[in-house]
Design a protein around this motif. Sequence first.
Motif, PDB file in Angstrom:
ATOM      1  N   SER A 141      12.696  14.068  -7.461  1.00  0.00           N
ATOM      2  CA  SER A 141      13.300  12.842  -8.016  1.00  0.00           C
ATOM      3  C   SER A 141      14.276  13.117  -9.150  1.00  0.00           C
ATOM      4  O   SER A 141      14.960  12.207  -9.611  1.00  0.00           O
ATOM      5  CB  SER A 141      12.202  11.888  -8.499  1.00  0.00           C
ATOM      6  OG  SER A 141      11.464  12.492  -9.547  1.00  0.00           O
ATOM      7  N   SER A 142      14.385  14.361  -9.590  1.00  0.00           N
ATOM      8  CA  SER A 142      15.312  14.678 -10.678  1.00  0.00           C
ATOM      9  C   SER A 142      16.739  14.899 -10.190  1.00  0.00           C
ATOM     10  O   SER A 142      17.666  14.965 -10.994  1.00  0.00           O
ATOM     11  CB  SER A 142      14.848  15.920 -11.448  1.00  0.00           C
ATOM     12  OG  SER A 142      15.003  17.093 -10.662  1.00  0.00           O
ATOM     13  N   ILE A 143      16.917  15.001  -8.878  1.00  0.00           N
ATOM     14  CA  ILE A 143      18.251  15.223  -8.319  1.00  0.00           C
ATOM     15  C   ILE A 143      18.755  13.920  -7.724  1.00  0.00           C
ATOM     16  O   ILE A 143      18.144  13.354  -6.815  1.00  0.00           O
ATOM     17  CB  ILE A 143      18.239  16.350  -7.262  1.00  0.00           C
ATOM     18  CG1 ILE A 143      17.780  17.661  -7.911  1.00  0.00           C
ATOM     19  CG2 ILE A 143      19.621  16.519  -6.626  1.00  0.00           C
ATOM     20  CD1 ILE A 143      17.594  18.825  -6.964  1.00  0.00           C
ATOM     21  N   GLU A 144      19.857  13.426  -8.266  1.00  0.00           N
ATOM     22  CA  GLU A 144      20.445  12.164  -7.824  1.00  0.00           C
ATOM     23  C   GLU A 144      21.397  12.391  -6.657  1.00  0.00           C
ATOM     24  O   GLU A 144      21.931  13.490  -6.485  1.00  0.00           O
ATOM     25  CB  GLU A 144      21.237  11.507  -8.963  1.00  0.00           C
ATOM     26  CG  GLU A 144      20.382  10.880 -10.019  1.00  0.00           C
ATOM     27  CD  GLU A 144      19.594   9.677  -9.520  1.00  0.00           C
ATOM     28  OE1 GLU A 144      19.963   9.068  -8.489  1.00  0.00           O
ATOM     29  OE2 GLU A 144      18.594   9.350 -10.166  1.00  0.00           O
ATOM     30  N   THR A 145      21.626  11.347  -5.888  1.00  0.00           N
ATOM     31  CA  THR A 145      22.632  11.379  -4.830  1.00  0.00           C
ATOM     32  C   THR A 145      23.689  10.340  -5.167  1.00  0.00           C
ATOM     33  O   THR A 145      23.363   9.205  -5.528  1.00  0.00           O
ATOM     34  CB  THR A 145      22.014  11.066  -3.456  1.00  0.00           C
ATOM     35  OG1 THR A 145      21.016  12.059  -3.169  1.00  0.00           O
ATOM     36  CG2 THR A 145      23.067  11.078  -2.366  1.00  0.00           C
ATOM     37  N   VAL A 146      24.944  10.750  -5.070  1.00  0.00           N
ATOM     38  CA  VAL A 146      26.074   9.861  -5.336  1.00  0.00           C
ATOM     39  C   VAL A 146      26.895   9.764  -4.058  1.00  0.00           C
ATOM     40  O   VAL A 146      27.230  10.784  -3.443  1.00  0.00           O
ATOM     41  CB  VAL A 146      26.950  10.412  -6.486  1.00  0.00           C
ATOM     42  CG1 VAL A 146      28.205   9.591  -6.648  1.00  0.00           C
ATOM     43  CG2 VAL A 146      26.151  10.463  -7.774  1.00  0.00           C
ATOM     44  N   PHE A 147      27.225   8.539  -3.673  1.00  0.00           N
ATOM     45  CA  PHE A 147      28.033   8.321  -2.485  1.00  0.00           C
ATOM     46  C   PHE A 147      29.466   8.014  -2.887  1.00  0.00           C
ATOM     47  O   PHE A 147      29.707   7.194  -3.774  1.00  0.00           O
ATOM     48  CB  PHE A 147      27.492   7.138  -1.678  1.00  0.00           C
ATOM     49  CG  PHE A 147      26.123   7.374  -1.119  1.00  0.00           C
ATOM     50  CD1 PHE A 147      25.942   8.236  -0.049  1.00  0.00           C
ATOM     51  CD2 PHE A 147      25.020   6.753  -1.673  1.00  0.00           C
ATOM     52  CE1 PHE A 147      24.681   8.462   0.469  1.00  0.00           C
ATOM     53  CE2 PHE A 147      23.748   6.975  -1.162  1.00  0.00           C
ATOM     54  CZ  PHE A 147      23.580   7.829  -0.087  1.00  0.00           C
ATOM     55  N   LEU A 148      30.390   8.684  -2.222  1.00  0.00           N
ATOM     56  CA  LEU A 148      31.805   8.403  -2.415  1.00  0.00           C
ATOM     57  C   LEU A 148      32.375   7.934  -1.083  1.00  0.00           C
ATOM     58  O   LEU A 148      32.143   8.568  -0.053  1.00  0.00           O
ATOM     59  CB  LEU A 148      32.556   9.657  -2.886  1.00  0.00           C
ATOM     60  CG  LEU A 148      32.167  10.215  -4.245  1.00  0.00           C
ATOM     61  CD1 LEU A 148      32.927  11.504  -4.528  1.00  0.00           C
ATOM     62  CD2 LEU A 148      32.430   9.196  -5.347  1.00  0.00           C
ATOM     63  N   MET A 149      33.086   6.828  -1.139  1.00  0.00           N
ATOM     64  CA  MET A 149      33.760   6.341   0.064  1.00  0.00           C
ATOM     65  C   MET A 149      35.043   7.129   0.233  1.00  0.00           C
ATOM     66  O   MET A 149      35.784   7.335  -0.727  1.00  0.00           O
ATOM     67  CB  MET A 149      34.101   4.851  -0.071  1.00  0.00           C
ATOM     68  CG  MET A 149      32.893   3.948  -0.100  1.00  0.00           C
ATOM     69  SD  MET A 149      31.948   3.949   1.420  1.00  0.00           S
ATOM     70  CE  MET A 149      33.116   3.280   2.567  1.00  0.00           C
TER      71      MET A 149
END
Length: 163
Positions: free
Chosen positions: A115-123
């Motif tokens: 849970s310490s690693i985030e995911t970021v979405f880029l369009m």
Amino acid sequence: MRIGLYPGTFDPVTLGHTDIIQRAMALVDKLVIGVAINRDKSPLFTLEERVAMVEAECAAITAKTGGQIVVHPFENLLIDCARDVGATVIIRGLRAVADFEYEFQMVGMNRALDSSIETVFLMADARRQAIASKLVKEIARLGGDITKFVPPAVRDALVERYK
């Protein structure tokens, strides 16, 4: 130092990928491009060829941005790769709603693992949203013009592969 991981098979790297890479550079101090060895897929290009193509395209990007990009082949779990390279964020590109459904499941699994690693979405940029490596390969195989979808060196490699 903020380290991001942008994973994919990059078979081949497209202008959609390079668009995401350029924009991800604004979010992190160091971007690791994780070139996946996925035994469930049958890549057209070898791992070495895919790594070389990504490195060549990233060299052009870093020449412009001055940022730091490292290309890193991996075969383990994505979350383990992120840990291996010290990434605190995973960068994922989205093209359409269908991508989101799959990615939503992946985020849930990855968060359960770490849970310490985030995911970021880029369009992807609107001009690049329809680009998919699978479709680019099909167009190239059938002799179509892929100039709008891939960098010139990748276009040449695809044309040569399908001769």
